[in-house]
Scaffold this motif. Sequence first.
Motif, PDB file in Angstrom:
ATOM      1  N   GLY A  33      73.208  35.411  -6.248  1.00  0.00           N
ATOM      2  CA  GLY A  33      71.953  34.678  -6.133  1.00  0.00           C
ATOM      3  C   GLY A  33      70.929  35.493  -5.379  1.00  0.00           C
ATOM      4  O   GLY A  33      71.267  36.328  -4.547  1.00  0.00           O
ATOM      5  N   ALA A  34      69.677  35.233  -5.664  1.00  0.00           N
ATOM      6  CA  ALA A  34      68.591  35.945  -5.002  1.00  0.00           C
ATOM      7  C   ALA A  34      68.498  35.529  -3.535  1.00  0.00           C
ATOM      8  O   ALA A  34      69.048  34.497  -3.131  1.00  0.00           O
ATOM      9  CB  ALA A  34      67.275  35.664  -5.721  1.00  0.00           C
ATOM     10  N   SER A  35      67.810  36.315  -2.739  1.00  0.00           N
ATOM     11  CA  SER A  35      67.605  35.978  -1.332  1.00  0.00           C
ATOM     12  C   SER A  35      66.858  34.653  -1.226  1.00  0.00           C
ATOM     13  O   SER A  35      65.914  34.394  -1.963  1.00  0.00           O
ATOM     14  CB  SER A  35      66.795  37.079  -0.630  1.00  0.00           C
ATOM     15  N   GLY A  36      67.309  33.802  -0.295  1.00  0.00           N
ATOM     16  CA  GLY A  36      66.614  32.552  -0.052  1.00  0.00           C
ATOM     17  C   GLY A  36      67.134  31.350  -0.800  1.00  0.00           C
ATOM     18  O   GLY A  36      66.623  30.239  -0.604  1.00  0.00           O
ATOM     19  N   VAL A  37      68.142  31.530  -1.664  1.00  0.00           N
ATOM     20  CA  VAL A  37      68.647  30.375  -2.418  1.00  0.00           C
ATOM     21  C   VAL A  37      69.710  29.598  -1.642  1.00  0.00           C
ATOM     22  O   VAL A  37      70.162  28.552  -2.096  1.00  0.00           O
ATOM     23  CB  VAL A  37      69.210  30.785  -3.802  1.00  0.00           C
ATOM     24  N   GLY A  38      70.137  30.120  -0.487  1.00  0.00           N
ATOM     25  CA  GLY A  38      71.070  29.388   0.357  1.00  0.00           C
ATOM     26  C   GLY A  38      72.495  29.880   0.321  1.00  0.00           C
ATOM     27  O   GLY A  38      73.424  29.130   0.651  1.00  0.00           O
ATOM     28  N   LYS A  39      72.710  31.150  -0.033  1.00  0.00           N
ATOM     29  CA  LYS A  39      74.072  31.666  -0.134  1.00  0.00           C
ATOM     30  C   LYS A  39      74.784  31.627   1.220  1.00  0.00           C
ATOM     31  O   LYS A  39      75.925  31.184   1.313  1.00  0.00           O
ATOM     32  CB  LYS A  39      74.061  33.101  -0.680  1.00  0.00           C
ATOM     33  N   THR A  40      74.122  32.102   2.268  1.00  0.00           N
ATOM     34  CA  THR A  40      74.732  32.111   3.594  1.00  0.00           C
ATOM     35  C   THR A  40      74.923  30.696   4.119  1.00  0.00           C
ATOM     36  O   THR A  40      75.944  30.380   4.739  1.00  0.00           O
ATOM     37  CB  THR A  40      73.881  32.942   4.574  1.00  0.00           C
ATOM     38  N   THR A  41      73.958  29.832   3.860  1.00  0.00           N
ATOM     39  CA  THR A  41      74.090  28.421   4.250  1.00  0.00           C
ATOM     40  C   THR A  41      75.300  27.796   3.575  1.00  0.00           C
ATOM     41  O   THR A  41      76.077  27.061   4.202  1.00  0.00           O
ATOM     42  CB  THR A  41      72.826  27.641   3.866  1.00  0.00           C
ATOM     43  N   PHE A  42      75.496  28.095   2.305  1.00  0.00           N
ATOM     44  CA  PHE A  42      76.640  27.588   1.551  1.00  0.00           C
ATOM     45  C   PHE A  42      77.937  28.036   2.209  1.00  0.00           C
ATOM     46  O   PHE A  42      78.871  27.238   2.409  1.00  0.00           O
ATOM     47  CB  PHE A  42      76.547  28.093   0.111  1.00  0.00           C
ATOM     48  N   LEU A  43      78.010  29.309   2.573  1.00  0.00           N
ATOM     49  CA  LEU A  43      79.201  29.847   3.227  1.00  0.00           C
ATOM     50  C   LEU A  43      79.453  29.153   4.557  1.00  0.00           C
ATOM     51  O   LEU A  43      80.592  28.812   4.896  1.00  0.00           O
ATOM     52  CB  LEU A  43      79.028  31.351   3.417  1.00  0.00           C
ATOM     53  N   HIS A  44      78.398  28.917   5.333  1.00  0.00           N
ATOM     54  CA  HIS A  44      78.548  28.268   6.633  1.00  0.00           C
ATOM     55  C   HIS A  44      78.981  26.809   6.495  1.00  0.00           C
ATOM     56  O   HIS A  44      79.707  26.287   7.351  1.00  0.00           O
ATOM     57  CB  HIS A  44      77.243  28.363   7.420  1.00  0.00           C
ATOM     58  N   LEU A  45      78.566  26.164   5.427  1.00  0.00           N
ATOM     59  CA  LEU A  45      79.034  24.804   5.162  1.00  0.00           C
ATOM     60  C   LEU A  45      80.522  24.807   4.839  1.00  0.00           C
ATOM     61  O   LEU A  45      81.288  23.975   5.334  1.00  0.00           O
ATOM     62  CB  LEU A  45      78.245  24.197   3.998  1.00  0.00           C
ATOM     63  N   LEU A  46      80.941  25.744   4.000  1.00  0.00           N
ATOM     64  CA  LEU A  46      82.348  25.823   3.603  1.00  0.00           C
ATOM     65  C   LEU A  46      83.257  26.166   4.781  1.00  0.00           C
ATOM     66  O   LEU A  46      84.428  25.789   4.798  1.00  0.00           O
ATOM     67  CB  LEU A  46      82.526  26.866   2.497  1.00  0.00           C
ATOM     68  N   SER A  47      82.719  26.880   5.751  1.00  0.00           N
ATOM     69  CA  SER A  47      83.512  27.273   6.916  1.00  0.00           C
ATOM     70  C   SER A  47      83.502  26.219   8.014  1.00  0.00           C
ATOM     71  O   SER A  47      84.220  26.349   9.014  1.00  0.00           O
ATOM     72  CB  SER A  47      82.980  28.588   7.488  1.00  0.00           C
ATOM     73  N   GLY A  48      82.684  25.185   7.849  1.00  0.00           N
ATOM     74  CA  GLY A  48      82.591  24.155   8.874  1.00  0.00           C
ATOM     75  C   GLY A  48      81.693  24.505  10.031  1.00  0.00           C
ATOM     76  O   GLY A  48      81.643  23.782  11.029  1.00  0.00           O
ATOM     77  N   LEU A  49      80.965  25.614   9.918  1.00  0.00           N
ATOM     78  CA  LEU A  49      80.019  25.997  10.972  1.00  0.00           C
ATOM     79  C   LEU A  49      78.759  25.142  10.912  1.00  0.00           C
ATOM     80  O   LEU A  49      78.045  25.008  11.905  1.00  0.00           O
ATOM     81  CB  LEU A  49      79.655  27.476  10.849  1.00  0.00           C
ATOM     82  N   LEU A  50      78.482  24.574   9.741  1.00  0.00           N
ATOM     83  CA  LEU A  50      77.386  23.631   9.569  1.00  0.00           C
ATOM     84  C   LEU A  50      77.940  22.347   8.966  1.00  0.00           C
ATOM     85  O   LEU A  50      78.902  22.372   8.201  1.00  0.00           O
ATOM     86  CB  LEU A  50      76.317  24.196   8.627  1.00  0.00           C
ATOM     87  N   LYS A  51      77.326  21.225   9.315  1.00  0.00           N
ATOM     88  CA  LYS A  51      77.695  19.937   8.743  1.00  0.00           C
ATOM     89  C   LYS A  51      76.727  19.603   7.606  1.00  0.00           C
ATOM     90  O   LYS A  51      75.511  19.705   7.776  1.00  0.00           O
ATOM     91  CB  LYS A  51      77.608  18.835   9.803  1.00  0.00           C
ATOM     92  N   PRO A  52      77.250  19.201   6.445  1.00  0.00           N
ATOM     93  CA  PRO A  52      76.350  18.858   5.341  1.00  0.00           C
ATOM     94  C   PRO A  52      75.587  17.571   5.609  1.00  0.00           C
ATOM     95  O   PRO A  52      76.065  16.682   6.315  1.00  0.00           O
ATOM     96  CB  PRO A  52      77.318  18.694   4.164  1.00  0.00           C
ATOM     97  N   LEU A  53      74.396  17.500   5.046  1.00  0.00           N
ATOM     98  CA  LEU A  53      73.619  16.278   5.112  1.00  0.00           C
ATOM     99  C   LEU A  53      74.316  15.190   4.307  1.00  0.00           C
ATOM    100  O   LEU A  53      74.314  14.004   4.673  1.00  0.00           O
ATOM    101  CB  LEU A  53      72.209  16.527   4.549  1.00  0.00           C
TER     102      LEU A  53
END
Length: 227
Positions: A33-53
């Motif tokens: 995916g291009a920069s800015g589409v949320g690839k890193t955010t997706f990874l952080h959600l899968l790792s539990g570092l972020l909580k999904p809305l």
Amino acid sequence: MLETKNLRFKYDNDSELSFPDIKTSKENLLILGASGVGKTTFLHLLSGLLKPLEGEIDLIGTPISKLTMSEMDRFRGKNIGIVFQKPHFINSLTVKENLQLAQYISKKIDKTRINSLLESLGIEDKANKKTLNLSQGEKQRVAIALAIVNSPKLILADEPTGNLDVKSGEEILDLFQDLCKNDGISVLMVTHDPVLASRADRMLLLKDGVTAASDIRSAWGIEELES
């Protein structure tokens, strides 16, 4: 092993991100995916570092989005290995000490595992060096060692070959493929580099609804995921 449903996330004062449903097990899955589409955010959600809305994340039968912070920390230490874009170490410790600390926290002490891992990554001669004194490529290899030292069920890698030369990058991809084949580990890599596509078991394209990438899809036959 890993399954997501209806994932959504929003940073403060920013637009909401929606992520496609995925289901993966014992494979090397590449998220493009291009920069800015949320690839890193997706990874952080899968790792539990972020909580999904909103939405669900299930890893080996555990709904991780419902775990408390302390429960998630323990679960992550035993089951998830993360390779960040920028490596994170305790710089006052040596390479081996960083790995020993990771094992101690997860209660998986295995000195033989550390030695064989450093050898397979070609950095056995760096074992007693402080991480502060390593080159960028060496730091990246140590970061990968930290991610896999406890034999996790899932490895999440954010641009894992970004600081490596072509040959070293190929060796890391070989290692990931061996982990999938021999150890039954799932590897999910996020990147904007389509060169890695030829080495993945499966490729998915993360889009923001605007990004045009039909040239990438036609070249590699990537399954498109609309967010």
